[in-house]
Design a protein around this motif. Sequence first.
Motif, PDB file in Angstrom:
ATOM      1  N   GLY A 310     -52.353  68.704 -27.314  1.00  0.00           N
ATOM      2  CA  GLY A 310     -51.312  68.225 -26.414  1.00  0.00           C
ATOM      3  C   GLY A 310     -51.405  66.734 -26.149  1.00  0.00           C
ATOM      4  N   LEU A 311     -52.621  66.251 -25.907  1.00  0.00           N
ATOM      5  CA  LEU A 311     -52.817  64.824 -25.656  1.00  0.00           C
ATOM      6  C   LEU A 311     -52.512  63.992 -26.893  1.00  0.00           C
ATOM      7  CD1 LEU A 311     -56.088  65.080 -23.535  1.00  0.00           C
ATOM      8  CD2 LEU A 311     -53.849  64.324 -22.708  1.00  0.00           C
ATOM      9  N   SER A 312     -52.815  64.528 -28.071  1.00  0.00           N
ATOM     10  CA  SER A 312     -52.508  63.827 -29.322  1.00  0.00           C
ATOM     11  C   SER A 312     -50.997  63.683 -29.498  1.00  0.00           C
ATOM     12  CB  SER A 312     -53.098  64.578 -30.511  1.00  0.00           C
ATOM     13  OG  SER A 312     -54.510  64.627 -30.428  1.00  0.00           O
ATOM     14  N   ALA A 313     -50.262  64.765 -29.211  1.00  0.00           N
ATOM     15  CA  ALA A 313     -48.802  64.705 -29.317  1.00  0.00           C
ATOM     16  C   ALA A 313     -48.222  63.699 -28.324  1.00  0.00           C
ATOM     17  CB  ALA A 313     -48.208  66.094 -29.082  1.00  0.00           C
ATOM     18  N   GLY A 314     -48.748  63.717 -27.089  1.00  0.00           N
ATOM     19  CA  GLY A 314     -48.271  62.769 -26.088  1.00  0.00           C
ATOM     20  C   GLY A 314     -48.537  61.336 -26.494  1.00  0.00           C
ATOM     21  N   ALA A 315     -49.750  61.072 -27.016  1.00  0.00           N
ATOM     22  CA  ALA A 315     -50.087  59.719 -27.465  1.00  0.00           C
ATOM     23  C   ALA A 315     -49.172  59.273 -28.598  1.00  0.00           C
ATOM     24  CB  ALA A 315     -51.548  59.675 -27.908  1.00  0.00           C
ATOM     25  N   PHE A 316     -48.891  60.183 -29.532  1.00  0.00           N
ATOM     26  CA  PHE A 316     -48.046  59.841 -30.683  1.00  0.00           C
ATOM     27  C   PHE A 316     -46.653  59.411 -30.234  1.00  0.00           C
ATOM     28  CE2 PHE A 316     -45.042  60.697 -34.057  1.00  0.00           C
ATOM     29  CZ  PHE A 316     -45.693  60.274 -35.202  1.00  0.00           C
ATOM     30  N   PHE A 317     -46.014  60.224 -29.388  1.00  0.00           N
ATOM     31  CA  PHE A 317     -44.621  59.956 -29.037  1.00  0.00           C
ATOM     32  C   PHE A 317     -44.469  58.811 -28.039  1.00  0.00           C
ATOM     33  CE2 PHE A 317     -44.156  64.390 -30.592  1.00  0.00           C
ATOM     34  CZ  PHE A 317     -43.250  64.120 -31.601  1.00  0.00           C
ATOM     35  N   VAL A 318     -45.410  58.677 -27.105  1.00  0.00           N
ATOM     36  CA  VAL A 318     -45.334  57.543 -26.177  1.00  0.00           C
ATOM     37  C   VAL A 318     -45.534  56.227 -26.926  1.00  0.00           C
ATOM     38  CG1 VAL A 318     -46.559  56.370 -24.308  1.00  0.00           C
ATOM     39  CG2 VAL A 318     -45.917  58.757 -24.055  1.00  0.00           C
ATOM     40  N   GLN A 319     -46.514  56.178 -27.837  1.00  0.00           N
ATOM     41  CA  GLN A 319     -46.724  54.958 -28.607  1.00  0.00           C
ATOM     42  C   GLN A 319     -45.557  54.671 -29.545  1.00  0.00           C
ATOM     43  OE1 GLN A 319     -48.895  52.577 -28.242  1.00  0.00           O
ATOM     44  NE2 GLN A 319     -49.852  53.693 -26.551  1.00  0.00           N
ATOM     45  N   ALA A 320     -44.882  55.727 -30.036  1.00  0.00           N
ATOM     46  CA  ALA A 320     -43.686  55.514 -30.855  1.00  0.00           C
ATOM     47  C   ALA A 320     -42.595  54.840 -30.026  1.00  0.00           C
ATOM     48  CB  ALA A 320     -43.179  56.851 -31.406  1.00  0.00           C
ATOM     49  N   GLY A 321     -42.459  55.242 -28.756  1.00  0.00           N
ATOM     50  CA  GLY A 321     -41.471  54.616 -27.886  1.00  0.00           C
ATOM     51  C   GLY A 321     -41.843  53.201 -27.497  1.00  0.00           C
ATOM     52  N   VAL A 322     -43.123  52.998 -27.151  1.00  0.00           N
ATOM     53  CA  VAL A 322     -43.587  51.664 -26.752  1.00  0.00           C
ATOM     54  C   VAL A 322     -43.440  50.674 -27.903  1.00  0.00           C
ATOM     55  CG1 VAL A 322     -45.605  50.311 -26.087  1.00  0.00           C
ATOM     56  CG2 VAL A 322     -45.158  52.499 -24.961  1.00  0.00           C
ATOM     57  N   GLN A 323     -43.993  51.020 -29.048  1.00  0.00           N
ATOM     58  CA  GLN A 323     -43.978  50.081 -30.169  1.00  0.00           C
ATOM     59  C   GLN A 323     -42.646  50.082 -30.903  1.00  0.00           C
ATOM     60  OE1 GLN A 323     -46.302  47.872 -30.518  1.00  0.00           O
ATOM     61  NE2 GLN A 323     -47.524  48.798 -28.867  1.00  0.00           N
ATOM     62  N   GLY A 324     -41.837  51.140 -30.728  1.00  0.00           N
ATOM     63  CA  GLY A 324     -40.485  51.097 -31.280  1.00  0.00           C
ATOM     64  C   GLY A 324     -39.664  49.997 -30.630  1.00  0.00           C
ATOM     65  N   ALA A 325     -39.857  49.826 -29.322  1.00  0.00           N
ATOM     66  CA  ALA A 325     -39.209  48.700 -28.630  1.00  0.00           C
ATOM     67  C   ALA A 325     -39.850  47.380 -29.040  1.00  0.00           C
ATOM     68  CB  ALA A 325     -39.303  48.897 -27.121  1.00  0.00           C
ATOM     69  N   TYR A 326     -41.164  47.386 -29.162  1.00  0.00           N
ATOM     70  CA  TYR A 326     -41.882  46.154 -29.496  1.00  0.00           C
ATOM     71  C   TYR A 326     -41.580  45.671 -30.915  1.00  0.00           C
ATOM     72  CZ  TYR A 326     -45.280  43.382 -26.899  1.00  0.00           C
ATOM     73  OH  TYR A 326     -45.874  42.428 -26.116  1.00  0.00           O
ATOM     74  N   GLY A 327     -41.210  46.587 -31.802  1.00  0.00           N
ATOM     75  CA  GLY A 327     -40.885  46.182 -33.162  1.00  0.00           C
ATOM     76  C   GLY A 327     -39.690  45.258 -33.250  1.00  0.00           C
ATOM     77  N   VAL A 328     -38.873  45.234 -32.199  1.00  0.00           N
ATOM     78  CA  VAL A 328     -37.688  44.368 -32.160  1.00  0.00           C
ATOM     79  C   VAL A 328     -38.037  42.970 -31.645  1.00  0.00           C
ATOM     80  CG1 VAL A 328     -35.297  44.212 -31.318  1.00  0.00           C
ATOM     81  CG2 VAL A 328     -36.348  46.449 -31.669  1.00  0.00           C
ATOM     82  N   VAL A 329     -39.158  42.850 -30.946  1.00  0.00           N
ATOM     83  CA  VAL A 329     -39.495  41.602 -30.254  1.00  0.00           C
ATOM     84  C   VAL A 329     -39.611  40.402 -31.191  1.00  0.00           C
ATOM     85  CG1 VAL A 329     -41.286  40.436 -28.907  1.00  0.00           C
ATOM     86  CG2 VAL A 329     -40.500  42.704 -28.237  1.00  0.00           C
ATOM     87  N   PRO A 330     -40.321  40.477 -32.340  1.00  0.00           N
ATOM     88  CA  PRO A 330     -40.432  39.276 -33.181  1.00  0.00           C
ATOM     89  C   PRO A 330     -39.086  38.686 -33.572  1.00  0.00           C
ATOM     90  CG  PRO A 330     -42.010  40.926 -33.899  1.00  0.00           C
ATOM     91  CD  PRO A 330     -41.146  41.589 -32.868  1.00  0.00           C
ATOM     92  N   VAL A 331     -38.171  39.532 -34.062  1.00  0.00           N
ATOM     93  CA  VAL A 331     -36.889  38.996 -34.503  1.00  0.00           C
ATOM     94  C   VAL A 331     -36.025  38.604 -33.302  1.00  0.00           C
ATOM     95  CG1 VAL A 331     -35.755  41.264 -34.649  1.00  0.00           C
ATOM     96  CG2 VAL A 331     -34.947  39.370 -36.059  1.00  0.00           C
ATOM     97  N   TYR A 332     -36.110  39.330 -32.200  1.00  0.00           N
ATOM     98  CA  TYR A 332     -35.300  38.997 -31.031  1.00  0.00           C
ATOM     99  C   TYR A 332     -35.692  37.630 -30.469  1.00  0.00           C
ATOM    100  CZ  TYR A 332     -33.174  39.258 -26.404  1.00  0.00           C
ATOM    101  OH  TYR A 332     -32.444  38.989 -25.274  1.00  0.00           O
ATOM    102  N   LEU A 333     -36.987  37.397 -30.287  1.00  0.00           N
ATOM    103  CA  LEU A 333     -37.427  36.100 -29.762  1.00  0.00           C
ATOM    104  C   LEU A 333     -37.157  34.978 -30.758  1.00  0.00           C
ATOM    105  CD1 LEU A 333     -40.776  36.706 -27.842  1.00  0.00           C
ATOM    106  CD2 LEU A 333     -38.446  36.603 -26.968  1.00  0.00           C
ATOM    107  N   ALA A 334     -37.312  35.260 -32.046  1.00  0.00           N
ATOM    108  CA  ALA A 334     -37.037  34.226 -33.047  1.00  0.00           C
ATOM    109  C   ALA A 334     -35.568  33.822 -33.029  1.00  0.00           C
ATOM    110  CB  ALA A 334     -37.428  34.726 -34.435  1.00  0.00           C
ATOM    111  N   GLU A 335     -34.679  34.790 -32.791  1.00  0.00           N
ATOM    112  CA  GLU A 335     -33.246  34.499 -32.816  1.00  0.00           C
ATOM    113  C   GLU A 335     -32.754  33.819 -31.548  1.00  0.00           C
ATOM    114  OE1 GLU A 335     -31.590  37.929 -35.889  1.00  0.00           O
ATOM    115  OE2 GLU A 335     -31.609  38.355 -33.731  1.00  0.00           O
ATOM    116  N   ILE A 336     -33.373  34.087 -30.399  1.00  0.00           N
ATOM    117  CA  ILE A 336     -32.902  33.437 -29.168  1.00  0.00           C
ATOM    118  C   ILE A 336     -33.684  32.174 -28.848  1.00  0.00           C
ATOM    119  CG2 ILE A 336     -32.195  35.663 -28.214  1.00  0.00           C
ATOM    120  CD1 ILE A 336     -34.561  35.418 -26.219  1.00  0.00           C
ATOM    121  N   SER A 337     -34.764  31.900 -29.572  1.00  0.00           N
ATOM    122  CA  SER A 337     -35.614  30.756 -29.245  1.00  0.00           C
ATOM    123  C   SER A 337     -34.945  29.453 -29.667  1.00  0.00           C
ATOM    124  CB  SER A 337     -36.968  30.875 -29.946  1.00  0.00           C
ATOM    125  OG  SER A 337     -36.825  30.664 -31.342  1.00  0.00           O
ATOM    126  N   PRO A 338     -35.347  28.317 -29.071  1.00  0.00           N
ATOM    127  CA  PRO A 338     -34.902  27.016 -29.559  1.00  0.00           C
ATOM    128  C   PRO A 338     -35.211  26.892 -31.048  1.00  0.00           C
ATOM    129  CG  PRO A 338     -36.047  26.771 -27.473  1.00  0.00           C
ATOM    130  CD  PRO A 338     -36.234  28.193 -27.892  1.00  0.00           C
TER     131      PRO A 338
END
Length: 454
Positions: A310-338
Motif C-alpha cells: 500500500g505504501l509503495s502504491a501511494g509513493a508511486f502515484f504521489v510522486q507521479a503527481g508531484v514530478q508530473g507538475a515539476y516536469g513542466v517547470v524547466p520549459v515554463y521558466l525558460a519561456e517566461i524568463s528574460p
Amino acid sequence: MATLTVLQWGFFISGWFAWTVDAIDFFAVSLATSRLAVYFHKPIGTVTLSITLTLLFRPLGALLFGLLSDRYGRKWPLVADLLVIAAFSLGTGFSKTFSTFLAMRSLFGIAMGGIWGLAVSMSLENMPVDCRGLFSGYLQLGYPVGYLMIAAINLNPRVASTSGWRLLFYIGAGFAASAALLRLLLPESTYFVERRKRQRRRNIVFIREVGNMMKMHWALCVYGIIFMTAFNFYSHGSQDLFPTYIQKDKGLSQHDASLITIIGNCGAIAGCAIGGYLSQYLGRRLTIIVMCLFCGAMLPLWLLPDSFAGLSAGAFFVQAGVQGAYGVVPVYLAEISPVAFRAMWPGVAYQIGNMVSSASAQIESTAGEHLKDPISGLPAYGRVSAILIATAAGVLIICCFIGIESHGAPFEQGRAAFEQDGGKDVVEGDHRGGLSVRNSLELHDKAVFTHIEA
C-alpha cells in the motif's frame, strides 16, 4: 525525438546528467539521516539542519554561476561547477565532526545552486521548439533518477552500515567528476557561439543589460520566486523526510524504506515524462494544475496504508503527481524568463524558492515529533508531510491561475546578455531593434484565436 541532431542530443544528455548528479549528492543526506544522527550523536531534527543549510546557500550559487554562464558561455561555468561539487562531496565524506559536516554541506549548497539554471539553458536553447515540452519532462526526471540511483546504492549492506554513509558521498563525487568530463568533451552551446560573434564590447554592455533586465522584469521576478517557493515546498515535502516517515511512523525497516523510495521515484520518472509531454498540448499552467489535483487525490493512499504494498502504491502515484507538475517547470521558466538571462533568472528563482523552503525538512521533523499519532503514540511525520504537500499544491494552483503563459516563446532567436538591448527581451528580425518576445507572443496568440473563431 528523431528531429534532434547528434550535437543537440549531446547538449541534452550533458545537462540531464548534471541535474542527475545534483539529486545524487543532495539526497545522500536524506537517505542517511538516521545513520548520521547515530554517528554524530545528534537528534534527527538537528541532522536535517544540514539539508536546510544546503538549500539556504543555493541562491548564491545560482546567481554566481548563472551570471558567469550568461556572460561567458554554457560550457566552462558548468564544468567548473561540477568539479567544485565533486570536491565538496568528497570533503563531506571525510568529515569527522558535525561542525565540519555542516560547513561542507553549506559550501556544497553554493555549488549545487548553479547546476539547474545552467543545465536548463544549455539543453532547451538548442532544442527544436516542438520538442521542448517532452524534453523539459525528460530533463526534470533526472532528479528522481538521481534519487533512485542513490537509493539503490543505499541498499548495499556495506553502505547501509552506521559508518557506510561516507560511501554515498564518495560515489557522488565520482558521478560529479564524470559529468564534468562529459561536458568538457562537448563544444560551446551553438546559440552562444552565434551570439558571441555579434558583439565586441561585451563587459560594458553586459553590466548595463543586467540593470535593464531588473527594471523591466521586477514583477516577474517576484512571481517566479513565489511560484518556485510553492513548488519546492511541494517537492521537498514529499521527499526529504520520506524514508524517516516510513521507518518511524510505519515501523518498516531501512531496507523496505529504500525499496519504497525506489518505487516512488519510478512514479516520479513516469510523471515527469507524461507531464512534460502533455504540456506541449494542454499548455504549461493547465498541466501543472491537473498534476497538482491528481497528487492531492492520491494523498490518502500515500498516508493511510501500513503495508509495504500500500505504501509503495501511494509513493508511486504521489510522486507521479508531484514530478508530473515539476516536469513542466524547466520549459515554463525558460519561456517566461528574460530572454538574455536564461541561465541566471530561472536558476535564481528556482533556488530562492529552495532557500525559502529550506526549513521544510525541519518543519516536518519538529512538527512530526510534537504531533503524535493518537493510537500508536509514534511521531506523525506522514501527516505533517501530507498537510505540507496539499497546502503547497493549493498555492501552485492559484499561481497558475494568475500567472502568465508564454508557450512557444522564440527565445532561441533572442539577443544574449552581452549584446545591445539584451536585457529588454529583443528577438532578432528587425535591424532597427527587433521584436519583443512578449509582443511576438501577443501577435501569435491573436492569430491563433482568430483561426479558432473562423
